[in-house]
Design a protein around this motif. Structure first.
Motif, PDB file in Angstrom:
ATOM      1  N   ALA A   1       0.841  -1.199   0.000  1.00  0.00           N
ATOM      2  CA  ALA A   1       0.000   0.000   0.000  1.00  0.00           C
ATOM      3  C   ALA A   1       0.875   1.249   0.000  1.00  0.00           C
ATOM      4  N   GLU A   2       1.071   1.813  -1.181  1.00  0.00           N
ATOM      5  CA  GLU A   2       1.797   3.073  -1.302  1.00  0.00           C
ATOM      6  C   GLU A   2       0.797   4.229  -1.244  1.00  0.00           C
ATOM      7  N   ALA A   3       1.295   5.447  -1.458  1.00  0.00           N
ATOM      8  CA  ALA A   3       0.446   6.628  -1.310  1.00  0.00           C
ATOM      9  C   ALA A   3      -0.741   6.617  -2.257  1.00  0.00           C
ATOM     10  N   ASP A   4      -0.588   6.029  -3.442  1.00  0.00           N
ATOM     11  CA  ASP A   4      -1.660   6.042  -4.441  1.00  0.00           C
ATOM     12  C   ASP A   4      -2.527   4.787  -4.387  1.00  0.00           C
ATOM     13  N   PHE A   5      -2.374   3.976  -3.353  1.00  0.00           N
ATOM     14  CA  PHE A   5      -3.095   2.699  -3.286  1.00  0.00           C
ATOM     15  C   PHE A   5      -4.609   2.901  -3.355  1.00  0.00           C
ATOM     16  N   HIS A   6      -5.123   3.875  -2.599  1.00  0.00           N
ATOM     17  CA  HIS A   6      -6.574   4.090  -2.564  1.00  0.00           C
ATOM     18  C   HIS A   6      -7.101   4.546  -3.920  1.00  0.00           C
ATOM     19  N   THR A   7      -6.480   5.576  -4.495  1.00  0.00           N
ATOM     20  CA  THR A   7      -6.991   6.134  -5.751  1.00  0.00           C
ATOM     21  C   THR A   7      -6.721   5.232  -6.947  1.00  0.00           C
ATOM     22  N   ARG A   8      -5.607   4.498  -6.916  1.00  0.00           N
ATOM     23  CA  ARG A   8      -5.207   3.717  -8.083  1.00  0.00           C
ATOM     24  C   ARG A   8      -5.831   2.327  -8.120  1.00  0.00           C
ATOM     25  N   TYR A   9      -5.951   1.680  -6.967  1.00  0.00           N
ATOM     26  CA  TYR A   9      -6.383   0.282  -6.962  1.00  0.00           C
ATOM     27  C   TYR A   9      -7.705   0.038  -6.231  1.00  0.00           C
ATOM     28  N   LEU A  10      -8.058   0.895  -5.297  1.00  0.00           N
ATOM     29  CA  LEU A  10      -9.150   0.577  -4.372  1.00  0.00           C
ATOM     30  C   LEU A  10     -10.446   1.315  -4.667  1.00  0.00           C
ATOM     31  N   GLU A  11     -10.345   2.597  -4.951  1.00  0.00           N
ATOM     32  CA  GLU A  11     -11.519   3.472  -4.978  1.00  0.00           C
ATOM     33  C   GLU A  11     -12.632   2.952  -5.882  1.00  0.00           C
ATOM     34  N   GLU A  12     -12.306   2.613  -7.110  1.00  0.00           N
ATOM     35  CA  GLU A  12     -13.333   2.213  -8.072  1.00  0.00           C
ATOM     36  C   GLU A  12     -13.916   0.832  -7.770  1.00  0.00           C
ATOM     37  N   ARG A  13     -13.261   0.065  -6.892  1.00  0.00           N
ATOM     38  CA  ARG A  13     -13.729  -1.286  -6.585  1.00  0.00           C
ATOM     39  C   ARG A  13     -14.547  -1.352  -5.297  1.00  0.00           C
TER      40      ARG A  13
END
Length: 484
Positions: free
Chosen positions: A307-319
């Protein structure tokens, strides 16, 4: 009067005395202790050494009935576990010497630090040792029967039905401050068999600092670097903030013991957060929130690391399913105390969105493990939410892991060439020396060059397919390996 006593370092001791007082059987115990100390002096019996107010003191050892002594309500061994049962903890604070409070302490001394529903394997091992070979090391008590060191041993001896325990006795003017100082000094000896749990160690550090001691002095006592102490303080603050954020409208909340098994994850989080915060505070906050959420979901350290800084926006948010998707967050202006008409934004929308998801998971975890304290429907709903979150995070983690592996391979290709160049340079340096000493195997050298040529040819074949406009290095490789 209190100001003078505080300046002399006695204020905390008096405060403890006010809170706990003398045990109800204190005078009776003191009388028996005095009698047995007098006999021990006549016999010139065994002694035990402790650090006492800055110097070594040798205490005479006597035997005392285990049922006559009191467990120390302040012992750091179970400080985090005390809050497991709020009602029992209230009794412990108000009536520490009562039968109910002492029974609660006895139960906590048996518990596994990270799971109070299990008996600690170390406790069972201690029982076996006491049963097999008896008590090796004496405990320590105050003159009125409070166990300073040996609380767990006394509990185990009682459970085994053994009537007496050997103890050294502190001086007659022992204060609560002295009791805590001696306990801590004994615990930090390298030969202690059963160490404080991680959270209880953090509490002990904070207590020492709250007593006015310097960080460097406390770090030295705990055999750690000052930077490690500061790291642990950051983690302890993060845990307490997470507990506050986990409070639900129905009164459920996480507990200190819920973070007992996450030491390495949280320490690594601090390292990565501190490094990133130097250049991008918002990115560091997003990294912290995503990793804290993964700690709540009980992922392994190697997975949390993805989980890097962009984990939420890049991998998680849309799911995220609807029940986990935070409402749209916006930055808000906050005023700065003392500076009129000056306002700053509290956090970016991205940071607040990541925080909102973590808050949801913290509260869901608190409710899911509340058990009978909440109604069954609420617990079930929270448990379902945690499972949905775990499923979503699993998918995001898989993508993040694949991307990390791809990046690793991209970096590995040029790194391997650099390593090969180092080996060739070393070979060139050793070539002349081997030739001068007539130690060069020319046939073997020639065979090795043919192997190198074949390897370069394979690499050139891959590079020729990849680069439509090769740079100088790739052009050289293609030219060097081209057959005449």
């Amino acid at each position: 009067m209190m100001l003078v006593l505080t300046a002399l370092g006695l204020g905390r001791g008096l405060d403890m005395a006010v809170r706990f007082g003398v045990p109800p059987e204190g005078e009776k115990i003191r009388s028996l202790v005095d009698e047995r100390l007098a006999q021990a002096m006549v016999e010139d019996g065994a002694k035990i050494s402790v650090e006492w107010r800055g110097e070594q003191k040798h205490l005479r050892v006597i035997s005392m009935p285990v049922d006559m002594l009191y467990f120390n309500p302040d012992t750091h061994r179970i400080r985090a576990q005390r809050s497991l049962d709020p009602e029992q903890n209230r009794v412990l604070e108000e009536e520490p010497w009562s039968e109910s409070a002492q029974a609660y302490l006895h139960r906590l001394l048996r518990c596994r630090p990270s799971n109070p529903n299990q008996t600690d394997p170390d406790y069972l091992a201690l029982q076996d040792e006491l049963d097999d070979v008896g008590q090796r090391e004496p405990g320590i008590i105050s003159p009125d029967g409070i166990l300073v060191d040996g609380n767990t041993r006394c509990a185990a001896l009682r459970d085994l039905g053994i009537r007496d325990i050997r103890v050294g006795v502190l001086p007659a003017d022992t204060s609560r401050r002295d009791i805590n100082s001696v306990e801590l000094a004994l615990q930090l000896r390298r030969d202690r068999r059963r160490e404080y749990s991680y959270i209880n160690r953090l509490i002990a550090i904070e207590d020492e600092l709250a007593d006015g001691r310097r960080e460097e002095d406390v770090a030295r006592d705990f055999n750690i670097k000052k930077t490690t102490l500061q790291q642990d303080r950051w983690v302890y603050q993060l845990i307490n903030e997470a507990i506050d954020r986990s409070q639900t409208p129905s009164g459920a909340a996480l507990r200190l013991v819920d973070f007992e098994d996450h030491q390495e994850k949280l320490r690594e989080l601090h390292r990565d957060y501190s490094k990133l915060a130097k250049t991008d505070r918002d990115a560091a906050e997003q990294l912290k929130e995503s990793r804290l959420a993964m700690v709540v979901l009980n992922y392994a350290k190697t997975t949390v690391r993805l989980a890097e800084a962009d984990f939420h926006t890049r991998y998680l948010e849309e799911r995220l399913p609807a029940e986990l998707r935070p409402s749209v967050q916006e930055s808000a202006a906050v005023s700065i105390p003392g500076l009129e008409d000056v306002e700053i934004l509290d956090a970016t929308a991205a940071v607040k969105t990541t925080q909102a998801l973590t808050d949801t998971l913290l509260q869901a975890k608190a409710a899911a493990q509340a058990g009978a304290k909440l109604d069954a429907a609420t617990v079930t709903q929270a448990d379902t939410l945690i499972k949905a979150a775990r499923k979503t995070f699993d998918a995001a983690v898989k993508l993040a892991g694949s991307n990390a592996e791809l990046q690793k391979r991209q970096v590995a290709v040029p790194a391997r060439l650099t390593d090969a160049a180092d080996h060739v340079n070393q070979c060139a340096a050793e070539f002349a020396e081997a030739k001068a000493k007539r130690a060069l195997d020319e046939d073997a050298f020639d065979d090795a060059l043919i192997t190198l040529k074949a390897s370069l040819a394979r690499l050139a074949k891959q590079a020729g397919r990849t680069f439509s406009s090769p740079g100088d290095g790739v052009a050289w490789l293609l030219d060097a390996t081209r057959e005449n």
